[in-house]
Design a protein around this motif. Sequence first.
Motif, short mmCIF file in Angstrom:
data_model
loop_
_atom_site.label_atom_id
_atom_site.label_comp_id
_atom_site.label_asym_id
_atom_site.label_seq_id
_atom_site.Cartn_x
_atom_site.Cartn_y
_atom_site.Cartn_z
N LYS A 364 0.81 -1.22 0.00
CA LYS A 364 0.00 0.00 0.00
C LYS A 364 0.84 1.27 0.00
CE LYS A 364 -3.83 -2.25 2.40
NZ LYS A 364 -4.66 -2.29 3.63
N GLY A 365 2.17 1.10 0.00
CA GLY A 365 3.03 2.27 0.00
C GLY A 365 3.12 2.98 1.32
N ARG A 366 2.66 2.34 2.39
CA ARG A 366 2.71 2.93 3.73
C ARG A 366 3.90 2.36 4.49
NH1 ARG A 366 -3.65 1.80 5.10
NH2 ARG A 366 -4.57 3.04 3.41
N PHE A 367 5.09 2.70 4.04
CA PHE A 367 6.27 2.07 4.61
C PHE A 367 7.34 3.12 4.88
CE2 PHE A 367 9.81 -0.92 4.92
CZ PHE A 367 9.21 -1.94 5.64
N PRO A 368 7.36 3.67 6.09
CA PRO A 368 8.29 4.76 6.39
C PRO A 368 9.66 4.30 6.86
CG PRO A 368 6.86 4.40 8.27
CD PRO A 368 6.43 3.41 7.20
N TYR A 369 9.89 2.98 6.98
CA TYR A 369 11.08 2.48 7.66
C TYR A 369 12.28 2.36 6.71
CZ TYR A 369 7.22 1.22 10.66
OH TYR A 369 6.07 1.26 11.41
N GLN A 370 13.45 2.74 7.24
CA GLN A 370 14.69 2.54 6.48
C GLN A 370 15.33 1.19 6.77
OE1 GLN A 370 14.72 5.39 8.68
NE2 GLN A 370 14.38 7.09 7.26
N LEU A 371 15.04 0.63 7.96
CA LEU A 371 15.57 -0.69 8.31
C LEU A 371 14.52 -1.47 9.09
CD1 LEU A 371 18.90 -2.06 9.30
CD2 LEU A 371 17.15 -2.20 11.08
N VAL A 372 14.42 -2.76 8.79
CA VAL A 372 13.52 -3.64 9.54
C VAL A 372 14.30 -4.87 9.99
CG1 VAL A 372 11.35 -4.90 9.57
CG2 VAL A 372 11.60 -2.89 8.10
N GLU A 373 14.27 -5.13 11.29
CA GLU A 373 14.81 -6.37 11.83
C GLU A 373 13.69 -7.40 11.76
OE1 GLU A 373 17.50 -7.32 15.61
OE2 GLU A 373 15.42 -6.99 16.18
N VAL A 374 13.84 -8.40 10.89
CA VAL A 374 12.78 -9.37 10.65
C VAL A 374 13.19 -10.73 11.20
CG1 VAL A 374 11.22 -10.34 8.92
CG2 VAL A 374 12.33 -8.15 8.47
N LEU A 375 12.31 -11.31 12.03
CA LEU A 375 12.53 -12.64 12.58
C LEU A 375 11.23 -13.42 12.45
CD1 LEU A 375 14.46 -11.69 15.85
CD2 LEU A 375 15.44 -12.55 13.72
N SER A 376 11.31 -14.68 12.05
CA SER A 376 10.09 -15.46 11.80
C SER A 376 9.43 -15.96 13.07
CB SER A 376 10.41 -16.65 10.88
OG SER A 376 11.35 -17.51 11.47
N CYS A 377 10.17 -15.99 14.19
CA CYS A 377 9.59 -16.48 15.44
C CYS A 377 9.05 -15.32 16.27
CB CYS A 377 10.64 -17.23 16.27
SG CYS A 377 11.13 -18.81 15.55
N PRO A 378 7.78 -15.37 16.70
CA PRO A 378 7.26 -14.34 17.61
C PRO A 378 8.12 -14.27 18.87
CG PRO A 378 5.49 -15.74 16.80
CD PRO A 378 6.77 -16.39 16.37
N GLY A 379 8.47 -13.06 19.27
CA GLY A 379 9.29 -12.91 20.46
C GLY A 379 10.78 -12.97 20.20
N GLY A 380 11.18 -13.39 19.00
CA GLY A 380 12.60 -13.43 18.68
C GLY A 380 13.19 -14.83 18.75
N CYS A 381 14.51 -14.88 18.69
CA CYS A 381 15.22 -16.16 18.53
C CYS A 381 15.14 -17.06 19.76
CB CYS A 381 16.68 -15.91 18.17
SG CYS A 381 16.90 -15.07 16.60
N LEU A 382 14.92 -16.49 20.94
CA LEU A 382 14.76 -17.36 22.10
C LEU A 382 13.56 -18.29 21.93
CD1 LEU A 382 15.39 -15.05 25.21
CD2 LEU A 382 16.96 -16.70 24.16
N ASN A 383 12.59 -17.85 21.12
CA ASN A 383 11.38 -18.63 20.89
C ASN A 383 11.52 -19.55 19.69
OD1 ASN A 383 8.72 -19.46 21.30
ND2 ASN A 383 7.85 -17.82 20.07
N GLY A 384 12.74 -19.93 19.37
CA GLY A 384 12.96 -20.86 18.26
C GLY A 384 12.26 -22.18 18.50
N LYS A 385 11.74 -22.77 17.42
CA LYS A 385 10.96 -24.00 17.56
C LYS A 385 11.81 -25.19 18.02
CE LYS A 385 7.27 -22.79 14.36
NZ LYS A 385 6.48 -23.19 13.18
N GLY A 386 13.12 -25.03 17.99
CA GLY A 386 13.99 -26.11 18.43
C GLY A 386 14.25 -26.12 19.92
N GLN A 387 13.62 -25.17 20.65
CA GLN A 387 13.89 -25.16 22.09
C GLN A 387 12.75 -24.62 22.94
OE1 GLN A 387 17.38 -22.65 22.47
NE2 GLN A 387 16.18 -20.77 22.68
N ALA A 388 11.81 -23.88 22.36
CA ALA A 388 10.85 -23.18 23.21
C ALA A 388 9.42 -23.69 23.07
CB ALA A 388 10.89 -21.68 22.89
#
Length: 459
Positions: A364-388
């Motif tokens: 939609k063109g509504r994207f003001p960000y110059q950088l995005v930290e993208v992670l597929s797991c909600p909450g970040g890497c601690l919530n990896g499916k191999g441990q959490a």
Amino acid sequence: MKCENCTKTECSKKQKNDENQSSTRESVDTTEENGETSEFHKLAGKRVYLSDCLACERCVSEEESRRISQQNQKELFRIVNLNKKCDTSKHKVLVASLCPQSLPYFAVKLKLSIPEATKKLCSFLKSLGFHHVFDATLAADFSVLESQKEFVERYRRRNQDLQALPMFTSACPGWIRYAERVLGSQVTPHICTAKSPQQIMGSLVKDYFGKQQGLAPDKLYHVVVAPCFDKKLEALREEFYNSLQDTQDVDCVLTSGEIIHLMEQSNVSVEGLESTPLDHMFGDTEGADLARHDGSGAEGFLEHIFKFSAKELFGVEVEEIVYQSLKNRDFQEVTLQRDGEPLLQFAAVYGFRNIQNMIQKLKKGRFPYQLVEVLSCPGGCLNGKGQAQTESGIADRALLQQMGEVYTSLPVRLPETSAQVHRLYMDWLQGAESQKTQEALHTQYRPENQASSTVDFKW
């Protein structure tokens, strides 16, 4: 049932525990700003989740499936047993690298502090036959430094290069696979070229450490202990394969949960394990105490890049970063302002629900960000499916909370203050701006399905 952008005529993904999954997931916004049902909600209503889609065997080739299946305990013990035989030509030096997001899991499971749990884990791995055990935070230092340098370069050429910004982080293999296979050429040029910490560790072990030990890359068997199953697939990427030596930079990835399961199978007593210090690339231990990066549960790419860029581009010293949650706590933004005008706008986008919301903003063109930290797991890497997650595939909230608490107990160390990193830039890479640095620490991400790369994003 196919997911939104599946190119297969049939999807064989079997949905398990659908009722449990739907009841435990956070509520999904059912409408966009214009009142229309969101794409994610349409998918969720049919109980097809993008996080499940990435794990579908239809997204993995037969050859990839075969090679992923070899990254397990059985293959590890095959190598260990070869080392016990008389034919020394088949012997390998076993090296383990521990991802920093795995260490809180072991601390909680073993009921110890992170430093003590790491020493016990090191002792256990060496009892199996590993010769060297390293902390992969060193590789994460490199990844952060190269990422923040690349962002500043992209920002400065943004007016001449339409693909310079926004920049998306590249440490999460689940996100990278989705970007390459679904989003395609409209997104891949915007992905940071810095390798993930795992793959930088692979280069460091197979190149620098191998030469230090007088060993060819194929004489090293490199195992990474990670919180995420997707890391197994990342290790198989062809750009991380040495065709001359017929070896990958990372030979095997075992999840934190697989290691704990192995300890349980071995009837290991935590009290009976010695406290064995980790090994270090230079043999000394100066500045080698365990530490973490800024950020909770991730590698801290956003926070480090934000602070570095604020100072480098605008001469602003940022002491503390203030996050503003948007749709939920896993979609947050950070803004640097001067006289009410935004200078920098970054976002942290975790989990595929939020990735879909991000893609909607792009469309939609509504994207003001110059950088995005993208992670597929909600909450970040601690919530990896191999441990959490529990055996039923549900996130263990209590475990996650405990891991977060012990992780933040570690002191924060800035990557640029690491003496080991500076020494390796000179001894291994011939300088931070050298061609060797570019080859060892960077890669390229390319669309794998051009048919799905026709979305007209308005950045």
